[in-house]
Each structure stands twice: as C-alpha cells, then as structure tokens.
Design a protein around this motif. Structure first.
Motif, PDB file in Angstrom:
ATOM      1  N   ARG A 106       0.833  -1.219   0.000  1.00 49.27           N
ATOM      2  CA  ARG A 106       0.000   0.000   0.000  1.00 49.27           C
ATOM      3  C   ARG A 106       0.860   1.259   0.000  1.00 49.27           C
ATOM      4  NH1 ARG A 106      -4.823  -1.637   4.142  1.00 49.27           N
ATOM      5  NH2 ARG A 106      -6.149  -2.590   2.562  1.00 49.27           N
ATOM      6  N   LEU A 133       2.340   1.664  -3.474  1.00 54.12           N
ATOM      7  CA  LEU A 133       1.354   2.028  -4.492  1.00 54.12           C
ATOM      8  C   LEU A 133       0.956   3.496  -4.415  1.00 54.12           C
ATOM      9  CD1 LEU A 133      -0.994  -1.094  -4.500  1.00 54.12           C
ATOM     10  CD2 LEU A 133       0.729  -0.469  -6.214  1.00 54.12           C
ATOM     11  N   ASP A 134       1.193   4.137  -3.281  1.00 51.43           N
ATOM     12  CA  ASP A 134       0.871   5.550  -3.118  1.00 51.43           C
ATOM     13  C   ASP A 134       1.949   6.480  -3.675  1.00 51.43           C
ATOM     14  OD1 ASP A 134      -1.636   5.376  -2.012  1.00 51.43           O
ATOM     15  OD2 ASP A 134      -0.914   5.368   0.061  1.00 51.43           O
ATOM     16  N   GLN A 135       3.068   5.930  -4.111  1.00 49.02           N
ATOM     17  CA  GLN A 135       4.157   6.783  -4.590  1.00 49.02           C
ATOM     18  C   GLN A 135       3.917   7.249  -6.023  1.00 49.02           C
ATOM     19  OE1 GLN A 135       7.791   4.691  -3.684  1.00 49.02           O
ATOM     20  NE2 GLN A 135       7.484   4.927  -1.494  1.00 49.02           N
ATOM     21  N   LYS A 136       4.463   8.414  -6.321  1.00 49.17           N
ATOM     22  CA  LYS A 136       4.190   9.112  -7.575  1.00 49.17           C
ATOM     23  C   LYS A 136       4.500   8.291  -8.825  1.00 49.17           C
ATOM     24  CE  LYS A 136       5.236  13.361 -10.043  1.00 49.17           C
ATOM     25  NZ  LYS A 136       5.991  14.606 -10.067  1.00 49.17           N
ATOM     26  N   VAL A 157       4.523   5.120  -9.380  1.00 52.50           N
ATOM     27  CA  VAL A 157       3.548   4.043  -9.580  1.00 52.50           C
ATOM     28  C   VAL A 157       2.218   4.617 -10.057  1.00 52.50           C
ATOM     29  CG1 VAL A 157       2.255   2.212  -8.426  1.00 52.50           C
ATOM     30  CG2 VAL A 157       4.668   2.534  -7.918  1.00 52.50           C
ATOM     31  N   LYS A 158       1.808   5.732  -9.471  1.00 55.96           N
ATOM     32  CA  LYS A 158       0.549   6.353  -9.879  1.00 55.96           C
ATOM     33  C   LYS A 158       0.605   6.836 -11.319  1.00 55.96           C
ATOM     34  CE  LYS A 158      -1.215   7.633  -5.398  1.00 55.96           C
ATOM     35  NZ  LYS A 158      -1.805   8.666  -4.560  1.00 55.96           N
ATOM     36  N   GLU A 159       1.766   7.297 -11.757  1.00 53.09           N
ATOM     37  CA  GLU A 159       1.899   7.823 -13.117  1.00 53.09           C
ATOM     38  C   GLU A 159       2.078   6.730 -14.172  1.00 53.09           C
ATOM     39  OE1 GLU A 159       5.170  10.552 -12.845  1.00 53.09           O
ATOM     40  OE2 GLU A 159       3.924  12.131 -11.972  1.00 53.09           O
ATOM     41  N   GLY A 166       1.845   3.107 -13.590  1.00 52.25           N
ATOM     42  CA  GLY A 166       1.258   1.800 -13.359  1.00 52.25           C
ATOM     43  C   GLY A 166       2.292   0.873 -12.739  1.00 52.25           C
TER      44      GLY A 166
END
Length: 84
Positions: free
Chosen positions: A68, A71-74, A76-78, A80
């Motif tokens: 978790r 997955l909150d890091q930038k 990964v968010k940008e 996938g």
C-alpha cells in the motif's frame, strides 16, 4: 496494474523484465519493498526485520502495508505497476 505469480524459479523475473520494458510500468517486488523498509528504519521495516531475523515469515498485514505504501508513490501512480 499487472500481477504475475508463479512458483520459485518459474521464470517470473524474466517475464517481468519483458513486461516492464514493453509497457513502461514500475516493477514492484515484495521482497525488495521489505528490504527497503528495513533499510529506511520505518516502523513497518522494524517489524519485518525482527521477524525475518528470527527466521519467521512476514505476515500478510505487514506485506500489505508495504505494498500500500509503495502504491501511493508518484512513479507508480503515473506509470502503473507490475507486482511479483
């Protein structure tokens, strides 16, 4: 996100490299995440280190916490993720 699973030495690492290059996703490994948490000295890392040093398996709640957080890091968010 993409999740790949398989037995040890089944070729997951090889497939992950192909997928990472083809799709540009961030490769996430729970083992790498735990080692990073230990190195950082986070609360999660301290719990994991104590268990690993005593030869015990790290329980799901700690693994899930590490995933978790990652997955909150930038990145990964940008881009996938690919979780193995």
């Amino acid at each position: 996100g993409i999740i790949i699973a398989g037995a040890p030495a089944s070729g997951k690492g090889t497939q992950c490299e192909y997928i990472k290059k083809e799709f540009g996703v961030v490769h996430l490994s729970t083992g790498d995440m735990l080692r990073a948490a230990v190195k950082e000295g986070s609360e999660l890392g301290k719990k994991a280190e104590e268990l690993m040093n005593s030869g015990k398996l790290v329980p799901d709640d700690i693994i899930i916490g590490a995933v978790r957080e990652r997955l909150d890091q930038k990145d990964v968010k940008e881009r996938g993720f690919l979780l193995d």
